[in-house]
Design an enzyme around this catalytic site. Structure first.
Site, short mmCIF file in Angstrom:
data_model
loop_
_atom_site.label_atom_id
_atom_site.label_comp_id
_atom_site.label_asym_id
_atom_site.label_seq_id
_atom_site.Cartn_x
_atom_site.Cartn_y
_atom_site.Cartn_z
CG ASP A 42 -0.15 0.03 2.59
OD1 ASP A 42 0.87 -0.13 2.28
OD2 ASP A 42 -1.06 0.33 3.47
CB SER A 43 4.62 1.29 -0.35
OG SER A 43 5.08 0.22 -0.99
CG ASP A 81 1.38 -3.73 1.70
OD1 ASP A 81 0.02 -4.66 3.03
OD2 ASP A 81 1.28 -3.05 2.68
CE LYS A 111 3.09 -6.02 4.37
NZ LYS A 111 2.72 -4.87 5.32
CD GLU A 113 0.57 -0.86 7.43
OE1 GLU A 113 -0.04 -0.40 8.86
OE2 GLU A 113 1.10 -0.41 6.65
CD GLU A 179 7.58 0.05 8.26
OE1 GLU A 179 8.05 1.28 6.96
OE2 GLU A 179 6.91 -0.84 7.89
#
EC number: 2.1.2.11
Length: 269
Positions: A42-43, A81, A111, A113, A179
């Site tokens: 999602d970056s 993501d 993935k 968060e 991270e």
């Protein structure tokens, strides 16, 4: 194409390489280099879509990008993501959204968060055959709570991350992204779990590393302090565009070889 099990076998034996990609062309380039995992992150929100952060990225945008990357990658494990608010509110909706990335778009895993709220979801997804990667430490979707700053700088938060790592492993997570946490904490997490740890700004003792593609190749205007630039693609692209403009303005492009003529059209009026 490596499986989740193949990736787990690499832990402690061979460094795992992971890069982001957001389109089929980039995925093809990255895949051809032999990278182990492609993360459709999602970056993309701030890397290629022009947003200030990742929060505006929608599920449909992610699905479109995941499909493109899956079509461009033949060998790497493709991880989708899950964007902000696409999971967590309702279990059934979360499962449907995550499953969509595999069933409709061709991802191999997803993935999340992660935090205390994702332990049960990770377990349920794993039970349903949706391989799940957890993400601890700096989680950009929580930017309004934590900011883009170093995480786990105190003992209490460090212990929480260590506990969450163990809990997500027990729930079935196949790997952990760590991270922007202290390198010595990342080393302890790596030692404490049997699944691969993939670091980003978390030191060299993780089982693998991940960076954002635009940072690595030098497309980003600015990068986080833990990123490394290995090329200057932005400069090379600018040079190529400058040459194109000059060629058009000078009449050097197009040349005869770039077009064709038909004799029977010469007498048109």
């Amino acid at each position: 194409m490596p499986t989740v099990r193949d990736l787990q076998a690499m832990a402690g034996e061979e460094p795992i390489t992971m890069l982001t990609a957001y389109d089929a062309v980039t995925a093809s380039i990255v895949d051809d280099t032999g990278v182990d995992v492609i993360l459709v992150g999602d970056s993309m929100g701030n890397a290629v879509l022009g947003h200030d952060d990742t929060l505006p990225v929608t599920l449909d945008e992610m699905a479109s990008r995941v499909g493109a990357v899956a079509r461009g990658a033949d060998d790497a494990l493709v991880v989708a993501d899950m964007p902000f608010l696409s999971f967590g509110a309702h279990e059934s909706e979360s499962i449907q959204n995550c499953g969509r990335m595999l069933k409709e778009e061709g991802a191999n895993a997803i993935k999340l968060e992660s935090g205390p709220h994702t332990v049960e979801l990770t377990e349920r997804l794993t039970e349903l055959g949706i391989p799940t990667m957890a993400h601890l430490g700096l989680t950009p979707q929580s930017v309004n709570q934590t900011g883009y700053t170093r995480q786990a700088t105190g003992r209490e938060e460090a212990e929480e991350i260590l506990d969450l790592a163990r809990e997500h492993e027990a729930a079935g997570a196949f790997a952990l992204v760590l991270e922007h946490i202290p390198a010595n904490l990342a080393a302890k997490v790596t030692e404490a779990v049997d699944i691969p740890t993939i670091g980003i700004g978390a030191g060299g003792d993780c089982d693998g590393q991940v960076l954002v593609f635009t940072d690595v190749v030098g497309l980003s205007e600015s990068s986080p302090p833990f990123a490394e630039q290995f090329g200057d693609v932005r400069g090379e692209v600018a040079d190529a565009v400058d040459e194109y403009i000059d060629a058009v303005e000078s009449g050097e492009f197009p040349r005869e070889s770039h077009s064709h003529t038909e004799d029977e059209l010469d007498d048109l009026y």
